[in-house]
Scaffold this motif. Structure first.
Motif, PDB file in Angstrom:
ATOM      1  N   ASP A   1       0.941  -1.276   0.141  1.00 37.62           N
ATOM      2  CA  ASP A   1      -0.028  -0.091  -0.002  1.00 37.62           C
ATOM      3  C   ASP A   1       0.914   1.315   0.099  1.00 37.62           C
ATOM      4  O   ASP A   1       2.115   1.382   0.456  1.00 37.62           O
ATOM      5  CB  ASP A   1      -1.006   0.003   1.191  1.00 37.62           C
ATOM      6  N   LEU A   2       0.397   2.397  -0.496  1.00 40.40           N
ATOM      7  CA  LEU A   2       0.955   3.739  -0.500  1.00 40.40           C
ATOM      8  C   LEU A   2       0.379   4.752   0.438  1.00 40.40           C
ATOM      9  O   LEU A   2      -0.829   4.764   0.462  1.00 40.40           O
ATOM     10  CB  LEU A   2       0.953   4.018  -1.955  1.00 40.40           C
ATOM     11  N   LEU A   3       1.190   5.401   1.164  1.00 44.34           N
ATOM     12  CA  LEU A   3       0.696   6.443   2.257  1.00 44.34           C
ATOM     13  C   LEU A   3       1.279   7.549   1.647  1.00 44.34           C
ATOM     14  O   LEU A   3       2.658   7.782   1.351  1.00 44.34           O
ATOM     15  CB  LEU A   3       1.271   6.059   3.602  1.00 44.34           C
ATOM     16  N   LEU A   4       0.534   8.636   1.393  1.00 43.70           N
ATOM     17  CA  LEU A   4       0.944   9.985   0.885  1.00 43.70           C
ATOM     18  C   LEU A   4       0.806  10.850   2.177  1.00 43.70           C
ATOM     19  O   LEU A   4      -0.248  11.226   2.224  1.00 43.70           O
ATOM     20  CB  LEU A   4       0.218  10.321  -0.202  1.00 43.70           C
ATOM     21  N   LEU A   5       1.808  11.432   2.292  1.00 42.60           N
ATOM     22  CA  LEU A   5       1.677  12.518   3.825  1.00 42.60           C
ATOM     23  C   LEU A   5       2.025  13.542   3.422  1.00 42.60           C
ATOM     24  O   LEU A   5       3.178  13.871   2.892  1.00 42.60           O
ATOM     25  CB  LEU A   5       2.412  12.018   4.848  1.00 42.60           C
ATOM     26  N   ASP A   6       1.422  14.763   3.927  1.00 51.84           N
ATOM     27  CA  ASP A   6       1.772  15.971   3.734  1.00 51.84           C
ATOM     28  C   ASP A   6       3.075  15.958   4.759  1.00 51.84           C
ATOM     29  O   ASP A   6       3.171  15.661   5.786  1.00 51.84           O
ATOM     30  CB  ASP A   6       0.902  17.017   4.517  1.00 51.84           C
ATOM     31  N   GLU A   7       4.134  16.908   4.139  1.00 53.59           N
ATOM     32  CA  GLU A   7       5.463  16.801   4.424  1.00 53.59           C
ATOM     33  C   GLU A   7       5.455  17.435   6.235  1.00 53.59           C
ATOM     34  O   GLU A   7       6.347  17.155   6.876  1.00 53.59           O
ATOM     35  CB  GLU A   7       6.548  17.640   3.966  1.00 53.59           C
ATOM     36  N   LEU A   8       4.420  18.065   6.475  1.00 60.95           N
ATOM     37  CA  LEU A   8       4.408  18.754   7.796  1.00 60.95           C
ATOM     38  C   LEU A   8       3.497  17.926   8.726  1.00 60.95           C
ATOM     39  O   LEU A   8       3.118  18.544   9.848  1.00 60.95           O
ATOM     40  CB  LEU A   8       3.995  20.374   7.770  1.00 60.95           C
TER      41      LEU A   8
ATOM     42  N   VAL B   1       5.255   8.254   1.316  1.00 62.93           N
ATOM     43  CA  VAL B   1       5.934   9.240   0.314  1.00 62.93           C
ATOM     44  C   VAL B   1       5.336  10.614   1.032  1.00 62.93           C
ATOM     45  O   VAL B   1       4.224  10.386   1.188  1.00 62.93           O
ATOM     46  CB  VAL B   1       5.502   8.963  -1.106  1.00 62.93           C
ATOM     47  N   THR B   2       6.346  11.440   0.929  1.00 60.80           N
ATOM     48  CA  THR B   2       5.662  12.872   1.245  1.00 60.80           C
ATOM     49  C   THR B   2       5.267  13.746   0.288  1.00 60.80           C
ATOM     50  O   THR B   2       6.107  13.956  -0.944  1.00 60.80           O
ATOM     51  CB  THR B   2       6.564  13.675   2.220  1.00 60.80           C
TER      52      THR B   2
ATOM     53  N   LEU C   1      -3.506   5.831   0.805  1.00 58.15           N
ATOM     54  CA  LEU C   1      -4.236   6.675   1.798  1.00 58.15           C
ATOM     55  C   LEU C   1      -3.410   7.886   1.539  1.00 58.15           C
ATOM     56  O   LEU C   1      -2.371   8.152   1.514  1.00 58.15           O
ATOM     57  CB  LEU C   1      -3.705   6.124   2.918  1.00 58.15           C
ATOM     58  N   ILE C   2      -3.995   9.070   1.663  1.00 63.95           N
ATOM     59  CA  ILE C   2      -3.736  10.571   1.659  1.00 63.95           C
ATOM     60  C   ILE C   2      -3.911  11.055   3.039  1.00 63.95           C
ATOM     61  O   ILE C   2      -5.172  11.016   3.450  1.00 63.95           O
ATOM     62  CB  ILE C   2      -4.398  11.557   0.687  1.00 63.95           C
ATOM     63  N   ALA C   3      -2.953  11.443   3.760  1.00 68.73           N
ATOM     64  CA  ALA C   3      -3.065  11.925   5.144  1.00 68.73           C
ATOM     65  C   ALA C   3      -2.493  13.395   5.434  1.00 68.73           C
ATOM     66  O   ALA C   3      -1.155  13.714   4.842  1.00 68.73           O
ATOM     67  CB  ALA C   3      -2.479  10.863   6.183  1.00 68.73           C
ATOM     68  N   THR C   4      -3.357  14.210   6.092  1.00 72.43           N
ATOM     69  CA  THR C   4      -2.966  15.450   6.405  1.00 72.43           C
ATOM     70  C   THR C   4      -3.504  15.774   7.512  1.00 72.43           C
ATOM     71  O   THR C   4      -4.528  15.157   8.168  1.00 72.43           O
ATOM     72  CB  THR C   4      -3.115  16.387   5.187  1.00 72.43           C
ATOM     73  N   GLU C   5      -3.233  17.361   7.964  1.00 71.43           N
ATOM     74  CA  GLU C   5      -3.716  17.890   9.187  1.00 71.43           C
ATOM     75  C   GLU C   5      -4.979  18.828   8.419  1.00 71.43           C
ATOM     76  O   GLU C   5      -4.571  19.522   7.443  1.00 71.43           O
ATOM     77  CB  GLU C   5      -2.888  18.497  10.082  1.00 71.43           C
TER      78      GLU C   5
END
Ligand SMILES: *Cc1c(COP(=O)(O)O)cnc(C)c1O
Length: 384
Positions: A125-132, A149-150, A174-178
């Motif tokens: 699976d791929l997780l795309l995270l905002d760098e902050l 990956v950010t 998954l795209i994860a952010t605040e």
């Protein structure tokens, strides 16, 4: 081989040399954002109790009643005997607030993220995270065995590029952010992120630790736009604007059912103290009954950014970036002599060279004190 004590002392020494050693200061919170530290009364702009609900009478009384009736602790994890009847009411309130099928309460926001993410994501699976993204989103992502990956902070073009390039090679993404960034106070571009998630068959998760209670009439960042943004996984904390303690996920029924049976931080950690659950429910009632209260922290933050001609605040969090850790520490000390508590935020919490003062605004901050704070910053802290 080093002795353990030598190892620890050397690490501390190296941190001290970079002004990165952290220390605890005893701080007794009193009322309305005031606190006592080193025998002095200070007004805090470093507290996440945005609505001052941690000291709200109805909230405290609900906690006291639960404590008297049920005792201090839960006694076991929720799946054993720790699933107190008070949970159902709290989870119903959260699901209603966020307009989802159901909600699942965890021991804290940190525990929520390290439970939710590995339950959904694994090898392939791929997780795309905002760098902050917050440290606990990272922790959850690392624990998942998926590829992390950010994308550049709030950069939807970069995210689109990554999705186009990588999405096809993975099973789930998954795209994860605040929703609101905890150290910068800016908001994620949720409508665009939701669109990208839909176009690329990815799942969108927001950590709304700093959005619930203070944006979208208290419903949080997904409700701060013309129409509610479809965010499949709305995570957050009960420990900030809600004034109590705990974390949550609001999502569809199958997702919540899966959490209750598979999330390790849910299964293997003790349930919340009944008083904390009761306090959270009472706080959500206050938010529902007095939506005007939820607008105050942002209004106070905007008063401050207007006075200093900073970019208009998007949330109750306003950063003042000063650069080196030492500059931020000196500014913080200066403000303390004037009666204000504003913590310096340094690496590794924020990137090197962006040490800052981080101001958080609460419903009960007196306008006159905000004005005095802004004047001191303009005259004594900002370079002429
Ligand atoms: C504070 C915070 C958390 C952790 O929540 P706790 O309930 O304090 O563990 C998670 N994510 C973000 C963005 C936060 O600011």
């Amino acid at each position: 081989m080093q002795t353990l004590d030598h190892f620890a002392a050397e690490k501390l020494h190296a941190l001290e040399a970079q002004q990165l050693r952290r220390t605890l200061s005893e701080t007794a919170r009193t009322d309305g954002g005031w606190m006592e530290r080193n025998g002095r009364r200070l007004l805090s702009f470093s507290c996440n109790d945005y609505l001052n609900l941690s000291q709200h009478q109805a909230v405290c009384e609900a906690a006291i009643a639960a404590l008297r009736q049920y005792g201090a602790g839960a006694g076991a994890s929720r799946l054993v005997t720790g699933n107190h009847p008070l949970y159902a009411g709290l989870e119903r309130r959260l699901a209603t607030l966020k307009q989802t099928d159901d909600a699942c309460v965890f021991g804290s926001g940190y525990l929520a993220n390290i439970g939710i993410i590995p339950t959904l994501m694994g090898k392939g699976d791929l997780l795309l995270l905002d760098e902050l993204a917050h440290a606990c989103i990272w922790a959850g992502a690392r624990m998942s065995d998926g590829d992390v990956v950010t994308f550049r902070h709030n950069d939807t073009a970069h995210l689109a590029e990554l999705l186009t390039e990588k999405r096809g090679s993975y099973r789930n993404t998954l795209i994860a952010t605040e929703g609101v960034f905890s150290m910068d106070g800016d908001c994620a571009p949720l409508p665009q992120l939701a669109e990208l998630a839909e176009d690329h068959h990815a799942w969108l998760m927001t950590d709304d630790a700093h959005g619930i209670g203070v944006l979208g009439n208290g419903r949080g960042s997904s409700f701060a736009y013309d129409k509610p943004v479809p965010v499949a996984l709305q995570m957050g904390t009960l420990s900030k604007a809600i004034g109590s303690y705990g974390g949550y996920l609001c999502a569809s029924q199958p997702v919540i059912d899966l959490m209750r049976t598979r999330a390790r931080s849910f299964i293997y950690s003790t349930g919340l103290p009944p008083a904390s659950i009761a306090a959270s429910s009472a706080a959500l009632d206050v938010i529902e009954q007095t939506p005007a209260l939820t607008a105050l922290p942002l209004a106070k933050a905007r008063r401050f950014t207007r006075l200093l001609a900073l970019d208009e605040a998007q949330s109750p969090i306003v950063p003042l970036i000063l650069g080196e850790a030492e500059a931020a520490l000196n500014a913080s000390r200066r403000l303390e002599t004037e009666g204000f508590l504003v913590t310096a935020i340094r690496p590794p919490t924020v990137p090197t060279g962006t040490a800052r003062l981080r101001f958080t605004f609460c419903a009960q901050h007196p306008d006159a004190e905000i004005d005095r704070l802004a004047a001191i910053i303009r005259n004594r802290i900002l370079p002429a």
